[in-house]
Design an enzyme around this catalytic site. Structure first.
Site, PDB file in Angstrom:
ATOM      1  N   CYS A 116     -14.326 -82.993 -50.549  1.00  0.00           N
ATOM      2  CA  CYS A 116     -13.531 -81.800 -50.764  1.00  0.00           C
ATOM      3  C   CYS A 116     -14.412 -80.570 -50.982  1.00  0.00           C
ATOM      4  O   CYS A 116     -15.120 -80.138 -50.083  1.00  0.00           O
ATOM      5  CB  CYS A 116     -12.559 -82.051 -51.913  1.00  0.00           C
ATOM      6  SG  CYS A 116     -11.251 -80.838 -52.080  1.00  0.00           S
ATOM      7  N   HIS A 117     -14.406 -79.989 -52.174  1.00  0.00           N
ATOM      8  CA  HIS A 117     -15.223 -78.827 -52.499  1.00  0.00           C
ATOM      9  C   HIS A 117     -16.603 -79.226 -53.035  1.00  0.00           C
ATOM     10  O   HIS A 117     -17.420 -78.359 -53.337  1.00  0.00           O
ATOM     11  CB  HIS A 117     -14.509 -77.927 -53.511  1.00  0.00           C
ATOM     12  CG  HIS A 117     -13.394 -77.130 -52.912  1.00  0.00           C
ATOM     13  ND1 HIS A 117     -12.216 -77.701 -52.482  1.00  0.00           N
ATOM     14  CD2 HIS A 117     -13.280 -75.808 -52.648  1.00  0.00           C
ATOM     15  CE1 HIS A 117     -11.412 -76.765 -51.998  1.00  0.00           C
ATOM     16  NE2 HIS A 117     -12.038 -75.605 -52.084  1.00  0.00           N
TER      17      HIS A 117
END
Length: 188
Positions: A116-117
């Site tokens: 994800c991030h």
């Protein structure tokens, strides 16, 4: 003694992206520890996809204690690193202690799983230049700016770096990461 795996995170990390790899790696027989800016009870969040929203929504998630602070981590003690997503990577990338930890894993070519991030953290130590990665799709420009080739896939393996888009891709992400991890440092 089982090989140790380090998860680095903080408040506002995505609950599933911390707890799924934590439990999956314990199930495999690894000793898993969570590090954060300080030893404290961390507050995670739940990111979900709902009709009518242009992006994900955020709700309060689980809480979980950090086993140690970044300043207490000796990267040499760990076989691999896991970097969950959520909002935590955005503010953690400014933490000098954490950047030293992440760089040490790259310097020793140990397995790194990011989702994800999470790649915002590996980008902060210039760990993505020349690599193929995936991330939350909205980060494609950030991945390109970091010198990476972005691929929109459930899991992307580039050497010992395994990346994934978000929690819906957990099965593919952990399957690929465990393949890399078992080859480098099998659980006892």
């Amino acid at each position: 003694m089982a090989p140790k795996i380090l998860i680095v995170t903080g408040d506002a990390a995505e609950s599933l992206e911390v707890l799924y790899p934590y439990q999956r790696l314990l199930e495999e027989g690894y000793d898993v520890q969570i590090a954060a800016p300080t030893r404290k009870k961390l507050r995670f969040v739940v990111h979900d996809f709902e009709p009518g929203y242009d992006t994900y929504t955020e709700k309060p998630g689980y809480s979980w204690p950090a086993d140690l602070a970044f300043s207490e981590v000796d990267p040499g003690e760990y076989a691999a690193l896991v970097i969950p997503g959520g909002r935590a990577p955005e503010y953690l990338r400014g933490d000098g202690e954490l950047r030293k930890i992440i760089k040490a894993f790259f310097d020793t070519d140990k397995p790194i799983a990011q989702i994800c991030h999470g790649p915002l953290l590996t980008a902060a130590v210039d760990g993505l230049r020349g690599r193929r990665v995936t991330s939350y799709p909205a980060l494609e420009p950030d991945m390109q700016a970091a010198g990476a080739t972005f691929q929109d896939a459930a899991a992307v393996v580039d050497g010992t770096l395994v990346s994934s888009r978000a929690w819906p891709d957990h099965a593919a992400w952990m399957r690929e990461f465990l393949t890399v991890l078992r080859a480098k440092s099998p659980a006892l």
